[in-house]
Design a protein around this motif. Structure first.
Motif, PDB file in Angstrom:
ATOM      1  N   SER A 194       0.794  -1.154   0.012  1.00 35.65           N
ATOM      2  CA  SER A 194      -0.074   0.157   0.047  1.00 35.65           C
ATOM      3  C   SER A 194       0.725   1.163  -0.102  1.00 35.65           C
ATOM      4  O   SER A 194       2.156   0.984   0.050  1.00 35.65           O
ATOM      5  CB  SER A 194      -0.799   0.101   1.054  1.00 35.65           C
ATOM      6  N   SER A 195       0.247   2.425  -0.350  1.00 35.84           N
ATOM      7  CA  SER A 195       1.169   3.583  -0.201  1.00 35.84           C
ATOM      8  C   SER A 195       1.742   3.827   1.267  1.00 35.84           C
ATOM      9  O   SER A 195       1.319   3.353   2.269  1.00 35.84           O
ATOM     10  CB  SER A 195       0.267   4.848  -0.357  1.00 35.84           C
ATOM     11  N   PRO A 196       2.929   4.223   1.213  1.00 40.18           N
ATOM     12  CA  PRO A 196       3.784   4.638   2.331  1.00 40.18           C
ATOM     13  C   PRO A 196       2.957   5.457   3.351  1.00 40.18           C
ATOM     14  O   PRO A 196       3.037   5.296   4.356  1.00 40.18           O
ATOM     15  CB  PRO A 196       5.124   5.314   1.824  1.00 40.18           C
ATOM     16  N   ILE A 197       2.140   6.441   2.844  1.00 39.46           N
ATOM     17  CA  ILE A 197       1.486   7.429   3.724  1.00 39.46           C
ATOM     18  C   ILE A 197       0.410   6.609   4.450  1.00 39.46           C
ATOM     19  O   ILE A 197       0.368   7.124   5.619  1.00 39.46           O
ATOM     20  CB  ILE A 197       0.568   8.354   2.469  1.00 39.46           C
ATOM     21  N   GLU A 198      -0.204   5.725   3.885  1.00 42.30           N
ATOM     22  CA  GLU A 198      -1.187   5.050   4.621  1.00 42.30           C
ATOM     23  C   GLU A 198      -0.458   4.314   5.891  1.00 42.30           C
ATOM     24  O   GLU A 198      -0.982   4.283   7.087  1.00 42.30           O
ATOM     25  CB  GLU A 198      -1.857   4.121   3.890  1.00 42.30           C
ATOM     26  N   THR A 199       0.720   3.612   5.366  1.00 41.88           N
ATOM     27  CA  THR A 199       1.409   2.974   6.672  1.00 41.88           C
ATOM     28  C   THR A 199       1.672   3.900   7.599  1.00 41.88           C
ATOM     29  O   THR A 199       1.576   3.700   9.066  1.00 41.88           O
ATOM     30  CB  THR A 199       2.550   2.050   6.193  1.00 41.88           C
ATOM     31  N   ILE A 200       2.593   4.943   7.301  1.00 45.96           N
ATOM     32  CA  ILE A 200       2.869   5.808   8.099  1.00 45.96           C
ATOM     33  C   ILE A 200       1.744   6.743   9.081  1.00 45.96           C
ATOM     34  O   ILE A 200       2.062   7.116  10.152  1.00 45.96           O
ATOM     35  CB  ILE A 200       3.938   6.953   7.634  1.00 45.96           C
ATOM     36  N   ALA A 201       0.719   7.133   8.081  1.00 45.71           N
ATOM     37  CA  ALA A 201      -0.259   7.740   9.012  1.00 45.71           C
ATOM     38  C   ALA A 201      -0.861   7.033  10.164  1.00 45.71           C
ATOM     39  O   ALA A 201      -1.309   7.429  11.253  1.00 45.71           O
ATOM     40  CB  ALA A 201      -1.356   8.078   7.983  1.00 45.71           C
TER      41      ALA A 201
END
Ligand SMILES: [Zn+2]
Ligand SMILES: [Zn+2]
Length: 395
Positions: A3-10
Motif C-alpha cells: 500500500s502507499s507509504p502514507i497509509e502505513t506511516i499515517a
C-alpha cells in the motif's frame, strides 16, 4: 503488493507526533544537537537500523539495506535522504504544551518536523525493505548558518556513505498540508554576507576641509553599489544586493576615521555571485580612492545556490504525484531568495529538494511558527516513495 507509504506511516501518527513535539520542546542550536542526535540514534537502533554518530560533529547517518544489498552481495544503487536537526536562537511566543523549554531557543523553521519525517521514513523503510539497494539517512546538524552540511561533507559523508542521488525536504507555510512544490534547476539562492571597511581621515565636524570624510565615502559607496544589480547583472538573471549596516561615528561634531558597511548578496548561480563580488570590490576601492580614502571588502559565501538536478527533480515529483495526485504537486514552484545549505550536498551529488505544505501557519523564523504534525506522513511518505520507485525490488 504494497500500500502507499502514507497509509502505513499515517497509522503511526500518534507515535511520531509525540516524537516531533518532544524535539520541539527541547530545541538545540547548530552543532550542539546532542540530545536530538541521541534521540535519533536511539530510535534508529530500536528499528534495527545501522547507526553512525558524530559525522560532522553532531550529525547522524543511518544505513538501511534492502534486497540484494541486504543479502550482502553488493550495495546496489544508493540513495541519500537528508533532514536538518537544528533550532534558532530566538524566543518562542507560542503557549502550547510542547513549546520550547529552553529560553531563547526555538524550532521556528520546522527542523523538528523534518527530523521526525526522516525518522518515520526510516521506520517504514526498515520494516518493509521493499527496495533493492542502500538507503543512507542523513540527519544533518547546523543548517541555520552553522555550516552543518559542510561539516558532514568534510567529515567524509559521501566517501563513507556514497550516494547516487540525494533528496531533501522542507516545510512551507502557505502551501496546504498534503501538497508539494519543487522545480528543476535553481530553487533557492546562494547567500553571501559582506563587510566593507572604509578608512580615511576624520576630524572636527566644523572643519571638513581638514578631513576626507569617510562618512561621505561610505554614502557614495552605498549609492554606487546600486549599479551592480541594475547595470552589471544581465537582466535575465536574478540577484539582490542589500546594504543593511552602516556603522559610523559616535558624536555630533566628530567626523570619524572609519565607517563599516555590511549586508547580504543573493544570486542563483556561482558565476553571478562572483560577478557581484568582483564589481563590489572594484566599486568600493575605486570610490573610496577617488575621495581620498580606502576601502576593503570582506565577502563571505555562506551557501551556494540550491540547484535541483532535472531528472532527480522529475523522479521526486513523480514520487509525490503517486502519493497525492499530480494536481497537488507544483512542479514549477517559484524559486526563493532564501538560502539552504543542503545546496552543498547537491553540488557534490545529483538530487533534488522538495517543499511540503505546512498549511496556514506563521512564516518560518516567526516566534509563533509551529510545524503541522499532519504533514509528517506526507513528508515521510515522499522520502520513502522515492526510494521504492528509484530502487524497485526485483520480482
Ligand atoms: Zn530556517
Ligand atoms: Zn529551515
Amino acid at each position: 503488493m504494497s500500500s502507499s507509504p502514507i497509509e502505513t506511516i499515517a497509522a503511526w501518527q500518534e507515535e511520531f507526533t509525540a516524537i516531533r513535539r518532544d524535539i520541539h520542546a527541547h530545541p538545540e542550536l547548530g552543532l550542539e544537537e546532542h540530545r536530538t542526535a541521541a534521540l535519533v540514534a536511539a530510535k534508529l537502533r530500536e528499528w534495527g537500523v545501522e547507526v553512525h554518530e558524530g559525522v560532522g560533529r553532531t550529525g547522524v547517518v543511518g544505513v538501511i539495506r534492502g534486497g540484494r544489498a541486504a543479502e550482502g552481495r553488493n550495495d546496489g544503487p544508493r540513495i541519500g535522504l537528508r533532514a536538518d536537526m537544528d533550532a534558532l536562537p530566538m524566543q518562542e511566543a507560542n503557549g502550547f504544551a510542547h513549546a520550547s523549554t529552553h529560553p531563547g531557543r526555538m524550532h521556528a523553521c520546522g527542523h523538528d518536523g523534518h527530523t521526525t519525517m526522516l525518522l518515520a521514513a526510516a521506520k517504514y523503510l526498515a520494516r518493509t525493505r521493499n527496495f533493492d539497494g542502500t538507503v543512507h539517512l542523513i540527519f544533518q546538524p547546523g543548517e541555520e548558518g552553522a555550516g552543518g552540511a559542510l561539516a558532514m561533507l568534510e567529515d567524509g559523508l559521501f566517501a563513507r556513505f556514497p550516494c547516487d542521488a540525494v533528496f531533501g525536504i522542507h516545510n512551507r507555510p502557505g502551501l496546504p498540508v498534503g501538497e508539494f512544490g519543487l522545480r528543476p534547476g535553481p530553487m533557492m539562492a546562494g547567500v553571501a554576507f559582506f563587510d566593507i571597511q572604509v578608512t580615511g581621515k576624520g576630524g572636527h565636524g566644523a572643519r571638513p576641509e581638514a578631513t576626507n570624510d569617510p562618512v561621505v565615502m561610505g554614502a557614495a559607496i552605498v549609492q554606487a553599489l546600486q549599479s551592480v544589480v541594475a547595470r552589471n547583472v544581465p537582466a535575465i538573471e536574478r540577484a539582490v544586493l542589500s546594504v543593511t549596516r552602516f556603522d559610523a561615528g559616535q558624536a555630533y561634531n566628530v567626523i570619524p576615521n572609519e565607517v563599516r558597511l555590511g549586508g547580504t548578496v543573493r544570486a542563483f548561480s556561482n558565476e553571478i555571485m562572483a560577478l557581484v563580488e568582483n564589481r563590489m570590490r572594484a566599486i568600493s576601492e575605486g570610490v573610496a580612492a577617488g575621495l581620498g580614502g580606502s576601502a576593503v571588502l570582506d565577502f563571505r559565501v555562506i551557501t551556494t545556490p540550491l540547484v535541483n538536478d532535472a531528472m532527480e527533480a522529475a523522479a521526486l515529483g513523480d514520487a509525490a504525484a503517486a502519493l497525492v495526485g499530480e494536481g497537488h504537486v507544483h512542479r514549477d514552484f517559484p524559486a526563493v531568495m532564501g538560502g539552504e545549505d543542503f545546496a552543498f550536498m547537491l553540488e557534490r551529488c545529483p538530487g533534488a529538494y522538495i517543499v511540503t505544505g505546512n498549511g496556514d501557519s506563521a512564516e518560518v523564523h516567526h516566534p509563533r511558527f509551529d510545524f503541522d504534525d499532519r504533514a509528517i506522513p506526507y513528508g515521510a511518505g515522499v522520502l520513502a516513495a522515492v526510494v521504492e520507485r528509484k530502487m524497485p525490488r526485483a520480482g
